[in-house]
Write a protein that holds these residues in place. Sequence first.
Motif, PDB file in Angstrom:
ATOM      1  N   ALA A 156       0.829  -1.208   0.000  1.00  0.00           N
ATOM      2  CA  ALA A 156       0.000   0.000   0.000  1.00  0.00           C
ATOM      3  C   ALA A 156       0.861   1.254   0.000  1.00  0.00           C
ATOM      4  CB  ALA A 156      -0.945  -0.008   1.202  1.00  0.00           C
ATOM      5  N   ILE A 157       1.942   1.292   0.782  1.00  0.00           N
ATOM      6  CA  ILE A 157       2.766   2.507   0.810  1.00  0.00           C
ATOM      7  C   ILE A 157       3.607   2.644  -0.453  1.00  0.00           C
ATOM      8  CG2 ILE A 157       2.789   2.789   3.305  1.00  0.00           C
ATOM      9  CD1 ILE A 157       5.565   1.585   3.375  1.00  0.00           C
ATOM     10  N   GLU A 158       3.848   1.551  -1.166  1.00  0.00           N
ATOM     11  CA  GLU A 158       4.513   1.659  -2.472  1.00  0.00           C
ATOM     12  C   GLU A 158       3.600   2.379  -3.458  1.00  0.00           C
ATOM     13  OE1 GLU A 158       5.786  -2.222  -3.763  1.00  0.00           O
ATOM     14  OE2 GLU A 158       7.074  -2.476  -1.998  1.00  0.00           O
ATOM     15  N   VAL A 159       2.312   2.076  -3.402  1.00  0.00           N
ATOM     16  CA  VAL A 159       1.332   2.690  -4.296  1.00  0.00           C
ATOM     17  C   VAL A 159       0.997   4.115  -3.841  1.00  0.00           C
ATOM     18  CG1 VAL A 159      -1.051   2.527  -5.146  1.00  0.00           C
ATOM     19  CG2 VAL A 159       0.349   0.477  -4.955  1.00  0.00           C
ATOM     20  N   ALA A 160       0.891   4.312  -2.531  1.00  0.00           N
ATOM     21  CA  ALA A 160       0.508   5.622  -1.977  1.00  0.00           C
ATOM     22  C   ALA A 160       1.477   5.981  -0.852  1.00  0.00           C
ATOM     23  CB  ALA A 160      -0.926   5.582  -1.477  1.00  0.00           C
ATOM     24  N   PRO A 161       2.652   6.555  -1.181  1.00  0.00           N
ATOM     25  CA  PRO A 161       3.668   6.855  -0.163  1.00  0.00           C
ATOM     26  C   PRO A 161       3.187   7.754   0.970  1.00  0.00           C
ATOM     27  CG  PRO A 161       4.580   7.099  -2.365  1.00  0.00           C
ATOM     28  CD  PRO A 161       3.108   6.877  -2.528  1.00  0.00           C
ATOM     29  N   ARG A 162       2.162   8.567   0.752  1.00  0.00           N
ATOM     30  CA  ARG A 162       1.666   9.448   1.814  1.00  0.00           C
ATOM     31  C   ARG A 162       1.113   8.654   2.995  1.00  0.00           C
ATOM     32  NH1 ARG A 162      -2.348   8.596  -1.391  1.00  0.00           N
ATOM     33  NH2 ARG A 162      -4.530   8.911  -0.883  1.00  0.00           N
ATOM     34  N   LEU A 163       0.830   7.379   2.797  1.00  0.00           N
ATOM     35  CA  LEU A 163       0.348   6.542   3.900  1.00  0.00           C
ATOM     36  C   LEU A 163       1.398   6.379   5.000  1.00  0.00           C
ATOM     37  CD1 LEU A 163      -1.565   3.685   2.026  1.00  0.00           C
ATOM     38  CD2 LEU A 163      -2.537   5.497   3.440  1.00  0.00           C
ATOM     39  N   ARG A 164       2.663   6.676   4.690  1.00  0.00           N
ATOM     40  CA  ARG A 164       3.720   6.600   5.712  1.00  0.00           C
ATOM     41  C   ARG A 164       3.422   7.532   6.888  1.00  0.00           C
ATOM     42  NH1 ARG A 164       8.218   3.860   3.668  1.00  0.00           N
ATOM     43  NH2 ARG A 164       8.346   3.903   1.408  1.00  0.00           N
ATOM     44  N   GLN A 165       2.666   8.598   6.642  1.00  0.00           N
ATOM     45  CA  GLN A 165       2.328   9.549   7.693  1.00  0.00           C
ATOM     46  C   GLN A 165       1.062   9.157   8.458  1.00  0.00           C
ATOM     47  OE1 GLN A 165       3.355  11.076   4.509  1.00  0.00           O
ATOM     48  NE2 GLN A 165       5.348  11.016   5.507  1.00  0.00           N
ATOM     49  N   SER A 166       0.563   7.976   8.234  1.00  0.00           N
ATOM     50  CA  SER A 166      -0.654   7.533   8.899  1.00  0.00           C
ATOM     51  C   SER A 166      -0.498   7.552  10.412  1.00  0.00           C
ATOM     52  CB  SER A 166      -1.006   6.106   8.453  1.00  0.00           C
ATOM     53  OG  SER A 166      -2.075   5.614   9.216  1.00  0.00           O
ATOM     54  N   SER A 167      -1.540   7.987  11.096  1.00  0.00           N
ATOM     55  CA  SER A 167      -1.522   8.001  12.566  1.00  0.00           C
ATOM     56  C   SER A 167      -1.983   6.665  13.143  1.00  0.00           C
ATOM     57  CB  SER A 167      -2.405   9.135  13.090  1.00  0.00           C
ATOM     58  OG  SER A 167      -3.743   8.914  12.680  1.00  0.00           O
ATOM     59  N   ILE A 168      -2.387   5.747  12.302  1.00  0.00           N
ATOM     60  CA  ILE A 168      -2.827   4.435  12.780  1.00  0.00           C
ATOM     61  C   ILE A 168      -1.608   3.668  13.289  1.00  0.00           C
ATOM     62  CG2 ILE A 168      -3.921   2.247  12.148  1.00  0.00           C
ATOM     63  CD1 ILE A 168      -5.356   3.791   9.892  1.00  0.00           C
ATOM     64  N   PRO A 169      -1.640   3.198  14.532  1.00  0.00           N
ATOM     65  CA  PRO A 169      -0.495   2.444  15.062  1.00  0.00           C
ATOM     66  C   PRO A 169      -0.208   1.207  14.211  1.00  0.00           C
ATOM     67  CG  PRO A 169      -2.057   2.964  16.817  1.00  0.00           C
ATOM     68  CD  PRO A 169      -2.715   3.340  15.523  1.00  0.00           C
ATOM     69  N   ALA A 170       1.062   0.877  14.082  1.00  0.00           N
ATOM     70  CA  ALA A 170       1.476  -0.252  13.238  1.00  0.00           C
ATOM     71  C   ALA A 170       0.771  -1.545  13.627  1.00  0.00           C
ATOM     72  CB  ALA A 170       2.987  -0.420  13.301  1.00  0.00           C
ATOM     73  N   VAL A 171       0.595  -1.788  14.920  1.00  0.00           N
ATOM     74  CA  VAL A 171      -0.061  -3.035  15.339  1.00  0.00           C
ATOM     75  C   VAL A 171      -1.519  -3.082  14.911  1.00  0.00           C
ATOM     76  CG1 VAL A 171       1.470  -3.525  17.273  1.00  0.00           C
ATOM     77  CG2 VAL A 171      -0.557  -2.155  17.657  1.00  0.00           C
ATOM     78  N   ALA A 172      -2.150  -1.933  14.734  1.00  0.00           N
ATOM     79  CA  ALA A 172      -3.550  -1.895  14.291  1.00  0.00           C
ATOM     80  C   ALA A 172      -3.646  -1.957  12.775  1.00  0.00           C
ATOM     81  CB  ALA A 172      -4.228  -0.629  14.803  1.00  0.00           C
ATOM     82  N   ARG A 173      -2.660  -1.429  12.061  1.00  0.00           N
ATOM     83  CA  ARG A 173      -2.696  -1.445  10.586  1.00  0.00           C
ATOM     84  C   ARG A 173      -2.817  -2.859  10.040  1.00  0.00           C
ATOM     85  NH1 ARG A 173       2.730   1.773   9.993  1.00  0.00           N
ATOM     86  NH2 ARG A 173       2.079   3.708  10.959  1.00  0.00           N
ATOM     87  N   ALA A 174      -2.087  -3.779  10.634  1.00  0.00           N
ATOM     88  CA  ALA A 174      -2.048  -5.153  10.138  1.00  0.00           C
ATOM     89  C   ALA A 174      -3.423  -5.817  10.170  1.00  0.00           C
ATOM     90  CB  ALA A 174      -1.053  -5.972  10.949  1.00  0.00           C
ATOM     91  N   THR A 175      -4.329  -5.301  10.990  1.00  0.00           N
ATOM     92  CA  THR A 175      -5.643  -5.925  11.148  1.00  0.00           C
ATOM     93  C   THR A 175      -6.747  -5.250  10.347  1.00  0.00           C
ATOM     94  OG1 THR A 175      -6.251  -4.634  13.091  1.00  0.00           O
ATOM     95  CG2 THR A 175      -4.994  -6.653  13.478  1.00  0.00           C
ATOM     96  N   LEU A 176      -6.380  -4.254   9.547  1.00  0.00           N
ATOM     97  CA  LEU A 176      -7.373  -3.559   8.717  1.00  0.00           C
ATOM     98  C   LEU A 176      -7.862  -4.475   7.597  1.00  0.00           C
ATOM     99  CD1 LEU A 176      -5.650  -0.074   8.380  1.00  0.00           C
ATOM    100  CD2 LEU A 176      -7.717  -0.609   9.679  1.00  0.00           C
ATOM    101  N   PRO A 177      -9.105  -4.298   7.153  1.00  0.00           N
ATOM    102  CA  PRO A 177      -9.579  -5.087   6.010  1.00  0.00           C
ATOM    103  C   PRO A 177      -8.912  -4.593   4.732  1.00  0.00           C
ATOM    104  CG  PRO A 177     -11.242  -3.486   6.661  1.00  0.00           C
ATOM    105  CD  PRO A 177     -10.132  -3.391   7.663  1.00  0.00           C
ATOM    106  N   SER A 178      -8.689  -5.519   3.823  1.00  0.00           N
ATOM    107  CA  SER A 178      -8.099  -5.155   2.534  1.00  0.00           C
ATOM    108  C   SER A 178      -8.655  -6.100   1.477  1.00  0.00           C
ATOM    109  CB  SER A 178      -6.574  -5.229   2.577  1.00  0.00           C
ATOM    110  OG  SER A 178      -6.143  -6.526   2.948  1.00  0.00           O
ATOM    111  N   ILE A 179      -8.647  -5.620   0.248  1.00  0.00           N
ATOM    112  CA  ILE A 179      -9.137  -6.444  -0.869  1.00  0.00           C
ATOM    113  C   ILE A 179      -7.926  -6.942  -1.634  1.00  0.00           C
ATOM    114  CG2 ILE A 179     -10.478  -6.459  -3.003  1.00  0.00           C
ATOM    115  CD1 ILE A 179     -12.198  -4.229  -1.738  1.00  0.00           C
ATOM    116  N   TRP A 180      -7.858  -8.260  -1.806  1.00  0.00           N
ATOM    117  CA  TRP A 180      -6.749  -8.908  -2.509  1.00  0.00           C
ATOM    118  C   TRP A 180      -7.290  -9.605  -3.746  1.00  0.00           C
ATOM    119  CZ3 TRP A 180      -1.644  -9.047  -0.592  1.00  0.00           C
ATOM    120  CH2 TRP A 180      -1.485  -8.450   0.657  1.00  0.00           C
ATOM    121  N   LYS A 181      -6.525  -9.496  -4.814  1.00  0.00           N
ATOM    122  CA  LYS A 181      -6.890 -10.198  -6.062  1.00  0.00           C
ATOM    123  C   LYS A 181      -5.876 -11.287  -6.317  1.00  0.00           C
ATOM    124  CE  LYS A 181      -9.209  -6.425  -8.323  1.00  0.00           C
ATOM    125  NZ  LYS A 181      -9.367  -5.667  -9.520  1.00  0.00           N
TER     126      LYS A 181
END
Length: 181
Positions: A156-181
């Motif tokens: 995700a950060i490769e596609v949208a580098p601005r996500l590096r500034q996300s305030s979401i804690p790293a331990v919570a990011r891993a549990t977010l829903p995502s769509i995979w193809k």
Amino acid sequence: MTARRVSETASRMARTRDALEQNVAEALARMAVVYPSGYCCVSQAPLRAIPEEVALRVMARLLMCIGGNRYSPRLARLERLLTWIQDGAAGSGRTLAGCRVLRRFDGLLICREASAVKSVLPACGELLWDGRFKLCLGNRNIGEVRRLGSNGWQQAIEVAPRLRQSSIPAVARATLPSIWK
């Protein structure tokens, strides 16, 4: 004991329960911030200052919310968690009810435990993913919905580098829903 006395006792107990639930709601409003990305922060000092029964119910509600659970964790486990919180005991954190409870500065961070997120669903229609996120994805299947994980975050950060500034804690990011193809 007569039927009348049983009824009166039940009414008194209901009144007591209502008062306790009001205290829990007020405590939650004062000390907890729940974020739409599936985690929460809790001020530790006010949690330590409230009566134990209220604190147990506060923690139960937060764990149910963040863990996407319908039922509260067992009381004995909640009591051990609350003892850990109140004693300020050392340690990297605790897990309970599919959640991680971590010390952060003067508070607690409660997030979903990544290994507890096992839900993988077709990415179409309207669905409740992991008991926490309502997704509306349209009628065409576009892949599968699963947890983001650290590999997904890196993509995700490769596609949208601005996500590096996300305030979401790293331990919570891993549990977010995502769509995979």
